[in-house]
Design a protein around this motif. Structure first.
Motif, PDB file in Angstrom:
ATOM      1  N   ASP A 312       7.117   6.701  -2.865  1.00 34.87           N
ATOM      2  CA  ASP A 312       6.633   6.997  -4.031  1.00 34.87           C
ATOM      3  C   ASP A 312       7.463   6.170  -5.253  1.00 34.87           C
ATOM      4  OD1 ASP A 312       5.160   8.999  -3.087  1.00 34.87           O
ATOM      5  OD2 ASP A 312       6.559  10.531  -3.627  1.00 34.87           O
ATOM      6  N   LYS A 313       8.699   5.900  -4.895  1.00 34.25           N
ATOM      7  CA  LYS A 313       9.356   4.969  -5.790  1.00 34.25           C
ATOM      8  C   LYS A 313       8.903   3.769  -5.748  1.00 34.25           C
ATOM      9  CE  LYS A 313      12.974   4.755  -2.362  1.00 34.25           C
ATOM     10  NZ  LYS A 313      14.546   5.264  -2.121  1.00 34.25           N
ATOM     11  N   TYR A 314       8.316   3.108  -4.965  1.00 37.82           N
ATOM     12  CA  TYR A 314       7.735   1.756  -5.006  1.00 37.82           C
ATOM     13  C   TYR A 314       6.609   1.485  -5.589  1.00 37.82           C
ATOM     14  CZ  TYR A 314      11.711   1.426  -1.376  1.00 37.82           C
ATOM     15  OH  TYR A 314      12.917   1.690  -0.763  1.00 37.82           O
ATOM     16  N   TYR A 315       5.941   2.631  -5.542  1.00 36.25           N
ATOM     17  CA  TYR A 315       4.342   2.489  -5.956  1.00 36.25           C
ATOM     18  C   TYR A 315       4.391   1.844  -7.441  1.00 36.25           C
ATOM     19  CZ  TYR A 315       2.707   4.885  -2.034  1.00 36.25           C
ATOM     20  OH  TYR A 315       2.350   5.317  -0.872  1.00 36.25           O
ATOM     21  N   LYS A 316       5.332   2.477  -8.449  1.00 32.25           N
ATOM     22  CA  LYS A 316       5.367   1.893  -9.779  1.00 32.25           C
ATOM     23  C   LYS A 316       5.929   0.417  -9.882  1.00 32.25           C
ATOM     24  CE  LYS A 316       9.991   3.806 -10.369  1.00 32.25           C
ATOM     25  NZ  LYS A 316      10.829   4.710 -11.242  1.00 32.25           N
ATOM     26  N   LYS A 317       6.580  -0.056  -8.896  1.00 30.24           N
ATOM     27  CA  LYS A 317       6.978  -1.621  -8.817  1.00 30.24           C
ATOM     28  C   LYS A 317       5.631  -2.457  -8.366  1.00 30.24           C
ATOM     29  CE  LYS A 317      11.676  -0.556  -7.700  1.00 30.24           C
ATOM     30  NZ  LYS A 317      12.569  -0.905  -6.670  1.00 30.24           N
ATOM     31  N   LEU A 318       4.585  -1.902  -7.985  1.00 30.61           N
ATOM     32  CA  LEU A 318       3.668  -2.709  -7.355  1.00 30.61           C
ATOM     33  C   LEU A 318       2.790  -3.647  -8.521  1.00 30.61           C
ATOM     34  CD1 LEU A 318       2.120  -0.514  -4.326  1.00 30.61           C
ATOM     35  CD2 LEU A 318       3.471  -2.527  -4.093  1.00 30.61           C
ATOM     36  N   ASN A 319       2.080  -4.536  -8.245  1.00 29.21           N
ATOM     37  CA  ASN A 319       1.253  -5.341  -8.941  1.00 29.21           C
ATOM     38  C   ASN A 319      -0.209  -4.529  -8.921  1.00 29.21           C
ATOM     39  OD1 ASN A 319       2.843  -7.337 -10.186  1.00 29.21           O
ATOM     40  ND2 ASN A 319       2.613  -8.253  -8.083  1.00 29.21           N
ATOM     41  N   ALA A 320      -0.812  -4.731  -9.860  1.00 24.00           N
ATOM     42  CA  ALA A 320      -2.309  -4.019  -9.711  1.00 24.00           C
ATOM     43  C   ALA A 320      -3.029  -4.540  -8.607  1.00 24.00           C
ATOM     44  CB  ALA A 320      -3.033  -4.143 -10.993  1.00 24.00           C
ATOM     45  N   GLY A 321      -3.809  -3.588  -7.833  1.00 15.76           N
ATOM     46  CA  GLY A 321      -4.316  -4.020  -6.632  1.00 15.76           C
ATOM     47  C   GLY A 321      -3.592  -4.102  -5.523  1.00 15.76           C
ATOM     48  N   VAL A 344      18.097  -0.808   4.143  1.00 14.38           N
ATOM     49  CA  VAL A 344      17.268  -1.929   4.771  1.00 14.38           C
ATOM     50  C   VAL A 344      15.617  -2.136   4.194  1.00 14.38           C
ATOM     51  CG1 VAL A 344      16.102  -2.717   6.803  1.00 14.38           C
ATOM     52  CG2 VAL A 344      18.600  -2.173   6.626  1.00 14.38           C
ATOM     53  N   LEU A 345      15.137  -0.725   4.360  1.00 12.42           N
ATOM     54  CA  LEU A 345      13.662  -0.601   3.727  1.00 12.42           C
ATOM     55  C   LEU A 345      13.617  -1.181   2.429  1.00 12.42           C
ATOM     56  CD1 LEU A 345      10.948  -0.214   4.942  1.00 12.42           C
ATOM     57  CD2 LEU A 345      11.430   2.161   4.186  1.00 12.42           C
ATOM     58  N   LYS A 346      14.354  -0.585   1.457  1.00 10.87           N
ATOM     59  CA  LYS A 346      14.498  -1.048   0.032  1.00 10.87           C
ATOM     60  C   LYS A 346      14.551  -2.376  -0.147  1.00 10.87           C
ATOM     61  CE  LYS A 346      17.200  -0.384  -4.115  1.00 10.87           C
ATOM     62  NZ  LYS A 346      17.658  -1.641  -4.190  1.00 10.87           N
ATOM     63  N   ASN A 347      15.472  -3.233   0.639  1.00 11.28           N
ATOM     64  CA  ASN A 347      15.530  -4.534   0.313  1.00 11.28           C
ATOM     65  C   ASN A 347      14.189  -5.352   0.893  1.00 11.28           C
ATOM     66  OD1 ASN A 347      18.154  -5.670  -0.606  1.00 11.28           O
ATOM     67  ND2 ASN A 347      18.661  -3.675   0.580  1.00 11.28           N
ATOM     68  N   LEU A 348      13.781  -4.971   2.037  1.00  9.20           N
ATOM     69  CA  LEU A 348      12.689  -5.618   2.576  1.00  9.20           C
ATOM     70  C   LEU A 348      11.227  -5.348   1.733  1.00  9.20           C
ATOM     71  CD1 LEU A 348      12.744  -4.609   6.397  1.00  9.20           C
ATOM     72  CD2 LEU A 348      13.333  -6.675   5.272  1.00  9.20           C
ATOM     73  N   LEU A 349      11.270  -4.236   1.337  1.00 10.23           N
ATOM     74  CA  LEU A 349      10.257  -3.904   0.285  1.00 10.23           C
ATOM     75  C   LEU A 349      10.191  -4.482  -1.055  1.00 10.23           C
ATOM     76  CD1 LEU A 349       9.445  -0.363   1.282  1.00 10.23           C
ATOM     77  CD2 LEU A 349       7.656  -1.975   1.579  1.00 10.23           C
ATOM     78  N   ASP A 350      11.454  -4.699  -1.586  1.00 11.06           N
ATOM     79  CA  ASP A 350      11.806  -5.205  -3.101  1.00 11.06           C
ATOM     80  C   ASP A 350      11.197  -6.662  -2.905  1.00 11.06           C
ATOM     81  OD1 ASP A 350      12.576  -2.719  -4.192  1.00 11.06           O
ATOM     82  OD2 ASP A 350      14.650  -3.218  -3.901  1.00 11.06           O
ATOM     83  N   ASN A 351      11.773  -7.270  -1.564  1.00 10.34           N
ATOM     84  CA  ASN A 351      11.253  -8.720  -1.749  1.00 10.34           C
ATOM     85  C   ASN A 351       9.870  -8.877  -1.431  1.00 10.34           C
ATOM     86  OD1 ASN A 351      13.691 -10.808  -1.415  1.00 10.34           O
ATOM     87  ND2 ASN A 351      14.451  -8.859  -0.720  1.00 10.34           N
ATOM     88  N   ALA A 352       9.037  -7.820  -0.700  1.00  8.20           N
ATOM     89  CA  ALA A 352       7.613  -8.335  -0.503  1.00  8.20           C
ATOM     90  C   ALA A 352       7.243  -8.062  -1.606  1.00  8.20           C
ATOM     91  CB  ALA A 352       7.444  -7.149   0.512  1.00  8.20           C
ATOM     92  N   ILE A 353       7.385  -6.790  -2.476  1.00  7.59           N
ATOM     93  CA  ILE A 353       6.666  -6.442  -3.721  1.00  7.59           C
ATOM     94  C   ILE A 353       6.542  -7.533  -4.905  1.00  7.59           C
ATOM     95  CG2 ILE A 353       6.796  -4.985  -5.802  1.00  7.59           C
ATOM     96  CD1 ILE A 353       7.541  -2.820  -3.849  1.00  7.59           C
ATOM     97  N   THR A 356       4.242 -10.599  -3.903  1.00  2.73           N
ATOM     98  CA  THR A 356       2.968 -10.155  -3.506  1.00  2.73           C
ATOM     99  C   THR A 356       2.080  -9.825  -4.856  1.00  2.73           C
ATOM    100  OG1 THR A 356       3.765  -9.423  -1.376  1.00  2.73           O
ATOM    101  CG2 THR A 356       1.625  -8.527  -2.009  1.00  2.73           C
ATOM    102  N   GLU A 357       1.245 -10.755  -5.311  1.00  2.00           N
ATOM    103  CA  GLU A 357       0.696 -10.559  -6.554  1.00  2.00           C
ATOM    104  C   GLU A 357      -0.881  -9.549  -6.018  1.00  2.00           C
ATOM    105  OE1 GLU A 357      -0.144 -13.860  -8.865  1.00  2.00           O
ATOM    106  OE2 GLU A 357       2.257 -14.236  -9.096  1.00  2.00           O
ATOM    107  N   GLN A 358      -1.187  -9.751  -5.211  1.00  2.00           N
ATOM    108  CA  GLN A 358      -2.435  -9.104  -4.545  1.00  2.00           C
ATOM    109  C   GLN A 358      -2.733  -9.027  -3.207  1.00  2.00           C
ATOM    110  OE1 GLN A 358      -5.861 -11.543  -5.871  1.00  2.00           O
ATOM    111  NE2 GLN A 358      -5.140 -13.274  -4.413  1.00  2.00           N
ATOM    112  N   GLY A 359      -3.239  -8.082  -2.785  1.00  2.00           N
ATOM    113  CA  GLY A 359      -3.490  -7.803  -1.103  1.00  2.00           C
ATOM    114  C   GLY A 359      -2.709  -6.572  -0.690  1.00  2.00           C
ATOM    115  N   LYS A 360      -1.986  -6.612   0.452  1.00  2.00           N
ATOM    116  CA  LYS A 360      -1.425  -5.428   0.775  1.00  2.00           C
ATOM    117  C   LYS A 360       0.154  -5.752   1.470  1.00  2.00           C
ATOM    118  CE  LYS A 360      -3.885  -5.741   5.272  1.00  2.00           C
ATOM    119  NZ  LYS A 360      -4.623  -5.200   6.263  1.00  2.00           N
ATOM    120  N   ILE A 361       0.837  -4.628   1.550  1.00  2.00           N
ATOM    121  CA  ILE A 361       2.084  -4.606   2.362  1.00  2.00           C
ATOM    122  C   ILE A 361       2.129  -3.632   3.566  1.00  2.00           C
ATOM    123  CG2 ILE A 361       4.545  -4.516   2.077  1.00  2.00           C
ATOM    124  CD1 ILE A 361       4.232  -5.375  -0.937  1.00  2.00           C
ATOM    125  N   GLU A 362       2.378  -4.206   4.720  1.00  2.00           N
ATOM    126  CA  GLU A 362       2.311  -3.279   5.642  1.00  2.00           C
ATOM    127  C   GLU A 362       3.833  -3.081   6.171  1.00  2.00           C
ATOM    128  OE1 GLU A 362      -0.877  -3.979   8.928  1.00  2.00           O
ATOM    129  OE2 GLU A 362      -1.282  -5.683   7.871  1.00  2.00           O
TER     130      GLU A 362
END
Length: 423
Positions: A312-321, A344-353, A356-362
């Protein structure tokens, strides 16, 4: 022999290059003397133990001569040369030779070969042209011929010549040896003492091991510089991770003083608690790395499922779409404590977000693998710098818990951050 007396009566040697050279000269001199003596005594023993064999061969060589001589003179006894006697009947044998009858045919029989009165008898009967069988006894004294007499002086000359050559060659060899070995070591020692910034270097004439040592010294120096830079990055990262929740706490505390509204006050307290909990988790992870306390529980497995991972805490950091897809393999167990796994997960996701301007993060989690795959801009130089700063803590944690970390570019787009548990 003045140099030898100096070596014997001088003060105890130290460990300087000159002292080591003096010790080597002495050792090489001993080796030269010892090897020369071994050569001399080896050849001497060889002649002594093979003299009887040579004498036996000499006696056998007179067999055909004795047979031809009998055909010419028809005598029972003949003196064949200065040392070999031939007897053609048992009656012709002297008393001692008769007492030792019979002799084995075709064999040289030895009697008292190490005594001065020793002798050898070769019994080789033959049949003459008339058909009569003629007994042939060839006799020679064990000390009649000394095969070593002619070689003894030669052996002495060879031994002393070899000794003189080895000792004379000693100083030249040591000079070349120290030029090739000790001089580069002295150079490296001076460079280490000077503590200069440039890389270590040695001459091209240095042996391969010295060149390898120089290479490793340069590698360690570069590693030291790299580790120093990593420590600065680690401190910068730790400072950033702690400053953010502290700023939130201070901001929320300041806002609390502005309004007495219960809902507003509750919201600020919640912000303070969340920031404090995040800061506590960060501090625990950082202390775990610095003190290496995690080594004790690095093999303790903990079950994890999708419900344990809050995104949940990462959704607000995501770009639109952009969406996050989570996949956790059933019955997954990992050796990462919850606070470490979250970091670990926080750092991996922060860098991916961030990239990443569009698409998805798995996000894929199994017992021995954690992958975060994004569809961002990939690994260009600018992104690589940002990734390096943000993921330094991930690599530290992986090293502590036996995981390997890699960041690779996808074939299509984006990049893949992957953690694998080492076997």
């Amino acid at each position: 022999m003045k140099w030898l007396r100096k070596l014997i009566f001088r003060k105890p040697l130290g460990n300087s290059i000159f002292d080591v050279k003096s010790r080597l000269i002495f050792v090489f001199s001993v080796i030269a003397l010892t090897s020369s003596s071994l050569v001399f005594f080896s050849f001497s023993l060889y002649l002594i133990f093979n003299e009887n064999t040579q004498l036996e061969r000499h006696l056998r060589s007179f067999e055909s001569i004795a047979k031809d001589h009998f055909i010419l003179v028809k005598d029972d006894f003949s003196q064949l040369g200065p040392y070999v006697r031939a007897y053609y009947s048992e009656a012709a044998l002297d008393k001692e030779l008769k007492s030792l009858l019979p002799y084995e045919e075709g064999v040289v029989t030895r009697f008292r070969v190490f005594s001065e009165d020793g002798f050898m008898v070769y019994y080789a009967p033959f049949v003459e042209s008339s058909g009569a069988r003629v007994p042939l006894y060839l006799v020679i004294g064990s000390r009649d011929i000394e095969f070593g007499d002619d070689s003894w002086n030669i052996l002495m000359l060879i031994s002393f010549g070899l000794m003189a050559f080895l000792i004379a060659f000693l100083r030249f060899s040591l000079h070349r040896l120290f030029d090739g070995l000790m001089s580069p070591v002295s150079e490296l020692c001076e460079q280490l003492t000077a503590n200069k910034e440039e890389d270590f270097h040695v001459s091209e004439r240095s042996i391969d091991e010295i060149k390898a040592l120089k290479h490793h010294l340069n590698t360690y120096k570069q590693m030291k510089e790299r580790l120093a830079k990593q420590e600065m990055m680690f401190a910068k990262y730790a400072s950033h991770e702690l400053k953010t929740p502290i700023a939130v706490v201070l901001g929320a505390a300041s806002l609390q003083a502005m309004k007495d509204d219960p809902d507003f006050q509750s919201k600020q307290r919640e912000r303070i608690l969340i920031a404090a909990n995040n800061m506590q988790a960060t501090v625990e992870v950082l202390l775990s790395i610095v003190k290496q306390e995690n080594v004790r529980d690095a093999h303790q497995l903990r079950p994890i499922c999708s419900q344990d991972i809050s995104l949940d805490k990462y959704y607000k950091k995501l770009n639109a779409g952009v969406q996050i897809l989570l996949s956790v393999e059933p019955d997954t167990q990992i050796n990462l404590p919850p606070a470490v796994f979250d970091m670990v997960l926080k750092n991996l996701l922060d860098n991916a977000i961030r990239f990443t301007e569009q698409g998805k993060i798995e996000v894929v989690v199994t017992s021995n693998r954690i992958k975060v795959i994004d569809s961002g801009c990939g690994l260009n130089e600018e992104a690589g710098t940002e990734h390096g700063l943000g993921l330094l803590i991930v690599k530290r944690l992986c090293d502590s818990y036996g995981w390997t970390f890699s960041l690779t570019e996808n074939l299509s787009e984006g990049c893949c951050a992957e953690l694998n548990l080492s076997c």
